[in-house]
Design a protein around this motif. Structure first.
Motif, short mmCIF file in Angstrom:
data_model
loop_
_atom_site.label_atom_id
_atom_site.label_comp_id
_atom_site.label_asym_id
_atom_site.label_seq_id
_atom_site.Cartn_x
_atom_site.Cartn_y
_atom_site.Cartn_z
N ALA A 60 -3.04 -9.00 -42.61
CA ALA A 60 -2.99 -10.41 -42.22
C ALA A 60 -3.36 -11.32 -43.39
CB ALA A 60 -3.93 -10.66 -41.04
N ALA A 61 -4.29 -10.87 -44.24
CA ALA A 61 -4.73 -11.67 -45.38
C ALA A 61 -3.60 -11.89 -46.39
CB ALA A 61 -5.92 -11.00 -46.06
N LYS A 62 -2.58 -11.05 -46.34
CA LYS A 62 -1.45 -11.17 -47.26
C LYS A 62 -0.33 -12.06 -46.72
CE LYS A 62 -2.32 -6.51 -49.09
NZ LYS A 62 -1.77 -5.15 -49.30
N LEU A 63 -0.49 -12.52 -45.47
CA LEU A 63 0.54 -13.35 -44.86
C LEU A 63 0.24 -14.82 -45.08
CD1 LEU A 63 0.84 -11.49 -41.42
CD2 LEU A 63 2.39 -11.29 -43.38
N PRO A 64 1.29 -15.63 -45.29
CA PRO A 64 1.06 -17.07 -45.46
C PRO A 64 0.69 -17.72 -44.14
CG PRO A 64 3.41 -16.59 -45.40
CD PRO A 64 2.71 -15.26 -45.40
N GLY A 65 -0.18 -18.72 -44.22
CA GLY A 65 -0.58 -19.44 -43.01
C GLY A 65 -1.60 -20.50 -43.33
N PRO A 66 -1.89 -21.37 -42.37
CA PRO A 66 -2.84 -22.46 -42.59
C PRO A 66 -4.27 -21.94 -42.74
CG PRO A 66 -2.15 -22.39 -40.30
CD PRO A 66 -1.30 -21.39 -41.02
N GLU A 67 -5.12 -22.78 -43.29
CA GLU A 67 -6.53 -22.43 -43.47
C GLU A 67 -7.18 -22.13 -42.12
OE1 GLU A 67 -8.36 -22.06 -46.28
OE2 GLU A 67 -6.52 -22.34 -47.43
N GLN A 95 7.92 -25.57 -40.34
CA GLN A 95 8.62 -26.23 -41.45
C GLN A 95 7.80 -26.17 -42.73
OE1 GLN A 95 11.86 -26.24 -40.32
NE2 GLN A 95 11.96 -28.04 -41.63
N GLU A 96 6.48 -26.25 -42.59
CA GLU A 96 5.61 -26.19 -43.76
C GLU A 96 5.74 -24.85 -44.49
OE1 GLU A 96 0.82 -26.62 -44.79
OE2 GLU A 96 1.58 -27.13 -42.80
N TYR A 97 5.97 -23.78 -43.73
CA TYR A 97 6.09 -22.44 -44.32
C TYR A 97 7.53 -21.94 -44.26
CZ TYR A 97 1.05 -22.45 -44.38
OH TYR A 97 -0.26 -22.78 -44.65
N ARG A 98 8.46 -22.88 -44.39
CA ARG A 98 9.88 -22.57 -44.24
C ARG A 98 10.36 -21.56 -45.28
NH1 ARG A 98 15.00 -24.33 -45.62
NH2 ARG A 98 16.47 -24.34 -43.86
N LYS A 99 9.89 -21.68 -46.50
CA LYS A 99 10.35 -20.78 -47.57
C LYS A 99 9.98 -19.33 -47.28
CE LYS A 99 10.54 -23.98 -51.47
NZ LYS A 99 10.03 -24.29 -52.86
N GLU A 100 8.76 -19.13 -46.77
CA GLU A 100 8.32 -17.77 -46.48
C GLU A 100 8.97 -17.24 -45.20
OE1 GLU A 100 6.34 -20.24 -47.11
OE2 GLU A 100 5.09 -19.75 -48.85
N ALA A 101 9.32 -18.15 -44.26
CA ALA A 101 9.94 -17.80 -42.97
C ALA A 101 9.02 -16.95 -42.10
CB ALA A 101 11.27 -17.07 -43.18
N VAL A 102 7.77 -16.82 -42.49
CA VAL A 102 6.75 -16.12 -41.71
C VAL A 102 5.48 -16.96 -41.81
CG1 VAL A 102 5.27 -14.07 -41.60
CG2 VAL A 102 7.70 -13.81 -42.07
N LYS A 427 9.33 -8.89 -47.75
CA LYS A 427 8.18 -8.55 -48.58
C LYS A 427 6.88 -8.46 -47.78
CE LYS A 427 7.42 -13.41 -49.86
NZ LYS A 427 7.31 -14.37 -50.99
N PHE A 428 6.95 -8.77 -46.47
CA PHE A 428 5.74 -8.76 -45.65
C PHE A 428 5.73 -7.54 -44.72
CE2 PHE A 428 6.71 -13.36 -46.25
CZ PHE A 428 5.63 -13.66 -47.08
N THR A 429 4.53 -7.04 -44.47
CA THR A 429 4.33 -5.99 -43.46
C THR A 429 3.50 -6.59 -42.33
OG1 THR A 429 4.41 -4.23 -45.11
CG2 THR A 429 3.41 -3.70 -42.97
#
Length: 548
Positions: A60-67, A95-102, A427-429
């Motif tokens: 989970a720490a490797k996934l993009p997301g808000p603080e 939309q904020e994390y649109r590039k990562e799509a996750v 690239k995400f698990t």
């Protein structure tokens, strides 16, 4: 002597004080021991808990997301927001994390991972090992325990039962019922012409509920004129409450939720839902009992039934009758049968009625599309009163485009899955134990797939535009093992009902598309209802000279 007495008294006082201090010290030591033990047990539990979740938290720490905040995670994102605000908040973060799509959220101890790209949704929904619903779907189980909410072997068994509704060549029989009920609805709607604006969903809900009662339960309930039946309103409000509870973890404990004003309201709605469904089941049971008696009497008198085979096949109502067969074998009571049957009843009623309501709203706003739909209907039916047939459905291309555009914008905005194993997405698990938030709302508004993502634009479904998009960029019925098995049934029912309404009426609506507000339910509901006016019309017969 006096000194001796005083000495004894002082000794007694000192002795008593010493005993008191000793007892006090013992109590203090015991308290510290208990506190130390409890703290130690708490620390041991935290260490054990964290150790068991180390894989989940590491990935989970490797996934993009808000603080996040300690313990609370991202709960502050949802504090104070209304049900109407929720979907827009999710869209904003997406939309904020649109590039990562996750995007990763922590709702207290729950890891929620949002996805919306077509390839990610396909990989997740079509994975036969990712079919379990999130534990949050247990909130629905006080209302129903059918194929929509359950997982595991029970779900597989119920899904097979649901699939029986759509096997074989039964669509013609269903279309007959769609016609009969929609024409009764038209007669009901005639009474509303000239009375100004009204919420059309009220009538549509009763019509689609009657349709599902006849096609899946084998019972005619005569609901269109019955204002005493509150089933549609009870379903709508209870769904809203259940979905709101999902993003408020402080309401997760049942004993807390049941004490809240909202919880008490929800169970009042659910009680009425169960009472209605039990009434339907009892009526079907009585029909089968009478039919069995009649069949027995016929055989005893040497007669045989040579009735309408299509009608007999339809009246078999395999869905509810399968449950009634189980009732005989396992002695299941009516309340349990109601819980199992309700998912199909609610799904068949709510999604179709909301979609039909939106179509009429959109045609009332976009008169150019109403003219196109009226023209193709008039060219197909003229001034005849014949039923809509299965063959007719393929010729209603403009109506189908409008329906699909409504489904793009307002179908189920999301659903949840529980990962029971790790899943690799680019690239995400995504770790086992996470809840996957499948956002159809964002998928259907992704500018990579849709030229006018935030507008009502039925041309999205022209053949050339469909072919230019990825296959799974449009998922109003989901896909994979958990996909809706009633796609053909749903589209056919909507086309027949809307065609018969539009053969008789023009639609007017004063809403403005850009000002409409929505809230999540089983569909993306329109805040404030579905206000339209109906104007009687006669079909215009087009001649070759009128053709474009």
């Amino acid at each position: 002597m006096y000194m001796s007495y005083t000495s004894k008294l002082n000794y007694s006082i000192i002795s008593t004080n010493n005993n008191g201090h000793q007892k006090m010290n013992t109590i203090i030591i015991l308290e510290w021991y208990i506190i130390t033990l409890l703290v130690g047990m708490l620390l041991a539990f935290i260490v054990y808990y964290k150790w068991n979740r180390r894989h989940l938290e590491l990935l989970a720490a490797k996934l993009p997301g808000p603080e996040t905040l300690p313990v609370f995670g991202n709960l502050f994102y949802f504090l104070g927001i209304t049900n109407e605000d929720f979907i827009y908040k999710i869209a904003e973060v997406g939309q904020e994390y649109r590039k990562e799509a996750v995007v990763r959220y922590w709702l207290g101890p729950y890891l929620v991972i949002g996805i919306y790209k077509h390839e990610h949704l396909e990989a997740t929904c079509c994975n036969p090992r990712v079919i379990d619903k999130s534990a949050l779907f247990s909130f629905f189980q006080s209302r129903s325990k059918g194929a929509f909410t359950l997982s595991g072997e029970v779900w597989k068994r119920q899904r097979k039962t649901v699939n029986k509704m759509f096997l074989g060549n039964v669509m013609e029989n269903y279309v007959k019922v769609f016609n009969e009920q929609s024409l009764m609805l038209v007669e009901h709607l005639k009474k509303k012409t000239g009375l100004g604006t009204f919420d059309v969903s009220h009538s549509l809900m009763r019509c689609t509920l009657e349709v599902i009662c006849r096609t899946s339960l084998g019972v005619n309930m005569n609901l269109i004129e019955d204002n005493n039946v509150t089933f549609p309103e009870d379903v709508s409000r209870s769904s809203e409450i259940i979905l709101e509870r999902m993003y408020k973890p402080w309401l997760y404990p049942s004993f807390i939720f049941k004490m809240t004003k909202t919880g008490k309201e929800m169970f009042r709605h659910i009680d009425r839902i169960h009472q209605f469904t039990i009434t339907v089941i009892k009526r079907r049971r009585q029909i089968l009992k009478e039919r069995k008696t009649m069949h027995k009497d016929t055989e005893e008198n040497g007669f045989h039934n040579h009735g309408n085979k299509d009608e007999d096949k339809f009246e078999a109502a395999p869905y509810i009758d399968s449950f009634l067969d189980c009732d005989i074998e396992k002695n299941v009571d009516d309340h349990e049968l109601a819980l199992e049957a309700l998912d199909v009843i609610i799904g068949g009623m709510d999604t179709s009625a909301v979609s039909d309501s939106y179509v009429l709203i959109m045609l009332g706003i976009y008169k150019n599309w109403q003219d196109k739909v009226h023209r193709e209907i008039d060219e197909l039916f003229g001034n005849s009163d014949r039923y809509v047939t299965v063959d007719d459905l393929g010729h209603l291309t403009n109506l189908e485009m409008v329906i699909k555009e409504v489904l793009r914008l307002y179908s189920a905005p999301h659903t949840l899955r529980l990962l029971t194993e790790d899943v690799k997405l680019d690239k995400f698990t995504l770790p086992a134990g996470a809840i996957i938030y499948l956002s159809f709302y964002l998928l259907h508004r992704d500018e990579d797939y849709w030229s006018n993502p935030h507008e009502f634009y039925p041309n999205h479904f022209l053949p050339e535009n469909i072919s230019s998009r990825p296959k799974h960029s449009f998922l109003p019925f989901s896909i994979g093992p958990r996909g809706c098995p009633g796609l053909r049934y749903g589209m056919a029912s909507m086309k027949v009902l809307l065609t018969n309404i539009l053969r008789k009426f023009k639609v007017e609506c004063d809403l403005k598309f850009e000002e409409m507000k929505h809230k999540p339910g089983l569909m993306l509901e329109l805040v404030g209802g579905y206000p339209i006016r109906l104007i009687p019309r006669q079909p215009f017969i087009y001649h070759d000279s009128c053709n474009d």
